[in-house]
Design a protein around this motif. Structure first.
Motif, short mmCIF file in Angstrom:
data_model
loop_
_atom_site.label_atom_id
_atom_site.label_comp_id
_atom_site.label_asym_id
_atom_site.label_seq_id
_atom_site.Cartn_x
_atom_site.Cartn_y
_atom_site.Cartn_z
N LYS A 1 1.02 -1.03 0.07
CA LYS A 1 0.02 0.05 -0.14
C LYS A 1 0.81 1.11 -0.03
N CYS A 2 2.27 1.07 0.02
CA CYS A 2 2.82 2.56 0.34
C CYS A 2 4.05 2.37 -0.62
N THR A 3 4.74 3.71 -0.61
CA THR A 3 5.84 3.88 -1.45
C THR A 3 7.25 3.93 -0.48
N THR A 4 6.95 4.17 0.85
CA THR A 4 7.92 4.05 1.73
C THR A 4 7.47 3.58 3.29
N ILE A 5 8.37 2.74 3.55
CA ILE A 5 7.90 2.23 4.79
C ILE A 5 8.95 2.59 5.91
N THR A 6 8.54 3.06 7.30
CA THR A 6 9.09 3.62 8.02
C THR A 6 9.06 2.96 9.37
N VAL A 7 9.46 3.05 10.48
CA VAL A 7 9.21 2.37 12.01
C VAL A 7 9.02 3.55 12.96
N GLU A 8 8.08 3.21 13.94
CA GLU A 8 7.88 4.09 15.10
C GLU A 8 8.19 3.21 16.35
N ILE A 9 8.71 1.99 15.92
CA ILE A 9 9.45 1.24 17.23
C ILE A 9 10.36 0.32 16.55
N GLU A 10 11.41 -0.11 17.52
CA GLU A 10 12.44 -0.84 16.50
C GLU A 10 12.38 -2.51 16.77
N HIS A 11 11.32 -2.78 17.67
CA HIS A 11 11.05 -4.23 17.66
C HIS A 11 10.51 -4.93 16.45
N VAL A 12 10.90 -4.78 15.44
CA VAL A 12 9.90 -5.08 14.07
C VAL A 12 10.66 -6.20 13.68
N ASP A 13 10.20 -7.14 12.72
CA ASP A 13 10.81 -8.16 12.18
C ASP A 13 11.65 -7.70 10.84
N THR A 14 12.99 -7.63 11.00
CA THR A 14 13.71 -7.17 10.05
C THR A 14 14.08 -7.98 8.74
N TYR A 15 13.59 -9.32 9.19
CA TYR A 15 13.94 -10.22 7.90
C TYR A 15 12.83 -10.04 6.90
N VAL A 16 11.66 -9.72 7.37
CA VAL A 16 10.59 -9.34 6.35
C VAL A 16 10.97 -8.15 5.43
N MET A 17 11.44 -7.20 6.34
CA MET A 17 11.85 -5.78 5.69
C MET A 17 13.03 -5.88 4.61
N GLU A 18 13.94 -7.01 5.03
CA GLU A 18 15.09 -7.39 4.18
C GLU A 18 14.43 -8.00 2.75
N GLU A 19 13.48 -8.88 2.90
CA GLU A 19 12.68 -9.45 1.90
C GLU A 19 12.17 -8.74 0.63
N ILE A 20 11.45 -7.70 1.47
CA ILE A 20 10.74 -6.75 0.78
C ILE A 20 11.89 -5.83 -0.04
N GLU A 21 12.91 -5.55 0.39
CA GLU A 21 13.90 -4.75 0.01
C GLU A 21 14.60 -5.45 -1.09
#
Lengths: 572, 572
Positions: free
Chosen positions: B64-84
């Motif tokens: 749904k978006c063109t930029t993803i950002t975080v407001e908390i650092e306890h996120v799943d970075t592996y899915v972020m890596e996959e998306i990138e």
């Protein structure tokens, strides 16, 4: 049932009030069409989709809330009256429906003010009146005069200026079918507005602002109003408070006024809700008009001191231009110029020409700084809207900036001795005023001048005097501004008489004395004093010292290179 | 596709960032549970309900978006890596997932900083280590030392201070099951934080603030940090900027630091997102950290000057207390005390103990005024939370404020003549420093002193001198601050020699001269000069003049009542 505020209308005024409510966990429900600006910033399923003029929708809203308020005055006051009188509804209505009904009709609004002794422009009902009757009015009042629709009038719509007999028919046709009244032309030098908060513990007024309209739409707001004396500002607050005192119901009200040539004030129009002229309060004041509205209608605490200005502020409306994305262009260009201006976009989608799409507020330590910051943004807004670039300023304060330094003398015979100092102020672009005021020949005017200096923006006074040399000391006695005394060498005693009169002030009233005839140092000292609070002035004194240093070093090199005797020869 | 920002997390940080986005018509979508704080202030159907740790939900957001950002650092970075790495997704991720992954693990974060030459407290991995190994560490570093969980640690959770060998087992059990590391105790005198903006055009730093924690949770923020020298503030900005320079990805970052007794700094912790220590920026700065975050991740313009402080500010967190409505009580009581404090409630529903439910920001012309405004609110917040009333101030700035006036003399023999002026500065609570520095006996030190005065916060110099009386003029030659000269009556010529030496300065270097021995007027003139930029100082001079006037009027009444001769008799 928890406290819930229901809004008739979901435009930008509702949006900004809800943003204030969100900060306070105050629950709100909005009645307006689908995705209106106010609904966007408050997500829940309780909002009502519909028109704030539709009785059934208004009742639906009333069932959901404990207090109903308005963000637009063009509402159905009859359903509001019904709700107030029906014990099945527990929602209070603020402000009172009677107030809104009176204000909705501009003629009734004027009549109400007139009957309560609040001064407005002269006006006359045109019900059943003919073209001939209006001609008679034109002879009585002179032209131009205004023909106005009593209802549904805003942002200049429903107004028609009649410049001569020949315009009357056209005006009547243009406003055709609506109930009309006529208003005498107010020959104003400025427009001033005051937001008044009517709360359970009384009425409180925000600082008077200067409003500038273009094509009958508000364009700029200067807070506080510029080039207006403190007395007039107080009068404006008093008149606005008096006007709002005549209406029933709590909330904030906008009071628009005309400032006439003789510094008297007329009330032009009242808005029973937050107002465009009060948007600057979000950044400019400690408490915004939107929070103040909530406090007033919910009986939360409020006091006059809450409405204090934090810093001089200027608001610029972002109006729709020729294209549907013009407001976005203004926004992007403004962001490129500065991020010290706070942008508020209203989420209204595509622009229509002249529609209020957002606003920008600039705050700064001084009005001159705020003007300098906002100027390029105004230029861009004008450019995007296809307006010729011009900087609207009734009395531009940047072209003739408020003097910071007053150079005073008891007689023009002292002026030649002050020339060197004045040239330095000029060179460093320090705004100053030079005035003649004598401690002995104009003692009352001298006292008034010194006493009012600070209110007029003066920060330092330079005073020259010779002989008995009372002026610096007397000025220092009538103000708490720093006063710099320049002893002038008069006919006797080599200026020692002047110096003693100036420097030997009694304990309690200091005068900063410089050398005899040394207005150069007086000016430089004034700039050093300004530099205490103003980094720009500081930079100027540093640059001056640097140049002085370099001048001396250069001369030393020349002396070394040429030898003392050759140097001496060139000097004569 | 228009620009759309997706948020992993919908807490208060997301809420305040979205409020900034709303002002700019920037579209946002939030991934978090149902009615989370951030979703409340942005109504549309596109939000994603779910966990920001759930890969499927994160991918749904990414679509749904063109930029993803975080407001908390306890996120799943592996899915972020996959998306990138997946070209099917066009969403950019800011800051970089690698940065978040490094920072999530506090041990890896410290290791990263250490490897990049950023100073932190000493630390050591405890993987595979036993109680005995920790005892050895305790002997090496001394107690207390910190046992810390590498992951999922925040607001003091996951930390255990070990005070002696005997605590070690308990600490290991309390943090049981988690990967641990040990950290040497930093004996800090204050905690300082800097928000850094990492944008495409470089890193920019907000002013360093002083943070005060209670029960390991941030309680108060003072902006700018109090009682810290300008040099240390610059060091803090430099260190914070250096630390953030080592990470990949745009956005704002919070850098928490320890200020040690020797004025050196250690980095304690980094947050790759807006941070609680930057909330004051909403009212305290022209551009808030939330707007800055949007500008950074969306490549909108930003520059160092945007991050300037408008006014000294104090932020107080509203934390959940013993009851679920404690935060509402703090809010209502705060509103009753003052409306000059801006309250931000987060819409979190019922409170849990220690949970951040909102915050309050106070801004004022001076830090002392801000402290006075916030003090009763802190008391109330403490009372509601059942904490003993105490005013946390590491080094209360009111006890040793930065001197504004320097009173200098070439010899202590001048001090008695300066006493009257010093007493006036004292009476009006104008912070000053009195120093001996001689133009003739310590010419180099005198020059250094005058040159550095402004950087140390001095705004006016009062200099006494007798005889050849060079000190005022020499001080004025070494600084562009206003210098007030007090001619001292030495052994000869009734002080006329001193006066001429002081007042007859050459054109270019002004000294504001007062009467012989008249340090009273020197002090009053200094206060008038401060009053040019400081309304508080102005009020003091006005009050002084008023009291002087009343004294004279009272004496006149007595003279009238008693008669001149009786009055005279009493005088002797």
């Amino acid at each position: 049932m928890d406290q819930v505020v229901g809004f008739l209308g979901g435009g930008q005024l509702g949006r900004m009030t809800i943003e204030a409510a969100n900060d306070l966990n105050i629950k709100c429900v909005v009645l307006d069409q689908g995705h209106s600006p106010a609904k966007q910033v408050l997500a829940h399923a309780e909002h009502v989709d519909g028109s704030f003029k539709d009785p059934a929708s208004v009742k639906k809203l009333a069932e959901k809330c404990t207090t109903i308020t308005v963000e637009i005055e063009h509402v159905d006051t009859y359903v509001m009256e019904e709700i107030e009188k029906d014990p099945n509804f527990r929602a209070k209505i603020e402000p009172h429906w009677q107030t809104i009904r009176t204000i909705q009709n501009k003629y009734n609004q004027k009549l109400h003010l007139h009957q309560h002794g609040v001064r407005t422009a002269e006006f006359e009902d045109l019900e059943g009146k003919s073209e001939e009757d209006i001609k008679t009015l034109g002879q009585k009042w002179g032209y131009p005069l205004m023909l106005k629709s009593k209802t549904e009038a805003y942002d200049g719509r429903g107004n028609f200026p009649v410049k001569s007999d020949a315009d009357i028919l056209e005006a009547m046709q243009a406003l055709g079918g609506r109930p009309l009244y006529a208003e005498r032309w107010a020959n104003f030098k400025a427009e001033v507005a005051v937001m008044v908060v009517k709360a359970k513990n009384g009425e409180f007024a925000y600082p008077p602002v200067e409003t500038v309209h273009e094509d009958s739409i508000l364009k700029l707001v200067f807070a506080p109003a510029r080039n207006v004396s403190k007395g007039v500002l107080q009068q404006a607050q008093k008149l606005a408070t008096k006007a709002i005192g005549t209406f029933k119901g709590k909330g904030v009200y906008g009071v628009e006024m005309f400032l006439l040539e003789d510094d008297s004030l007329l009330v032009n129009e009242i808005a029973p809700r937050p107002h465009n002229s009060g948007h600057y309060t979000i950044e400019g004041c400690y408490m915004s008009q939107f929070q103040a509205h909530l406090h007033a209608i919910l009986d939360l605490p409020i006091a006059q001191e809450d409405l204090e200005l934090r810093e001089p502020s200027i608001m610029l409306n972002i109006l729709g231009g020729e294209t549907t994305d013009s407001h976005e262009k203004v926004k992007m260009k403004a962001l490129h110029i500065t991020r010290k201006a706070h942008i508020h976009m209203y989420g209204k989608g595509p622009a229509r020409k002249g529609r209020k799409m957002g606003h920008i507020t600039v705050t700064a330590k001084t009005m001159a700084q705020a003007e300098a910051l906002v100027q390029p943004i105004v230029d861009i807004a004008d450019e995007v809207r296809g307006k010729p670039q011009k900087w609207i300023q009734l009395q531009p304060s940047s072209q003739s900036p408020t003097p910071l330094v007053a150079v005073i003398m008891g007689s023009d015979s002292d002026l030649p001795k002050l020339e060197a100092g004045i040239r330095i102020l000029d060179k460093f672009s320090i705004p100053y005023e030079a005035r003649i005021t004598s401690a002995h020949r104009t003692p009352v005017w001298m006292a008034e001048y010194a006493e009012s200096a600070r209110l007029r923006g003066i920060k330092v006074i330079i005073s020259a005097a010779g002989g008995a040399a009372h002026l610096p000391g007397m000025a220092a006695s009538h103000t708490c501004l720093p006063v710099i005394g320049v002893p002038i060498k008069a006919s006797n005693f080599d200026g020692l008489d002047s110096m003693f009169s100036i420097v030997q002030m009694p304990r309690g009233v200091p005068v900063a004395t410089v050398g005899v005839n040394n207005s150069t140092n007086a000016a430089l000292l004034a700039i050093r004093i300004l530099g205490v609070g103003d980094p720009e002035a500081w930079d100027k004194t540093v640059a001056f010292a640097e140049q002085n240093k370099n001048d001396v070093l250069a001369k030393d090199v020349r002396l070394l290179e040429e030898g003392a005797l050759a140097y001496l020869q060139k000097m004569s």
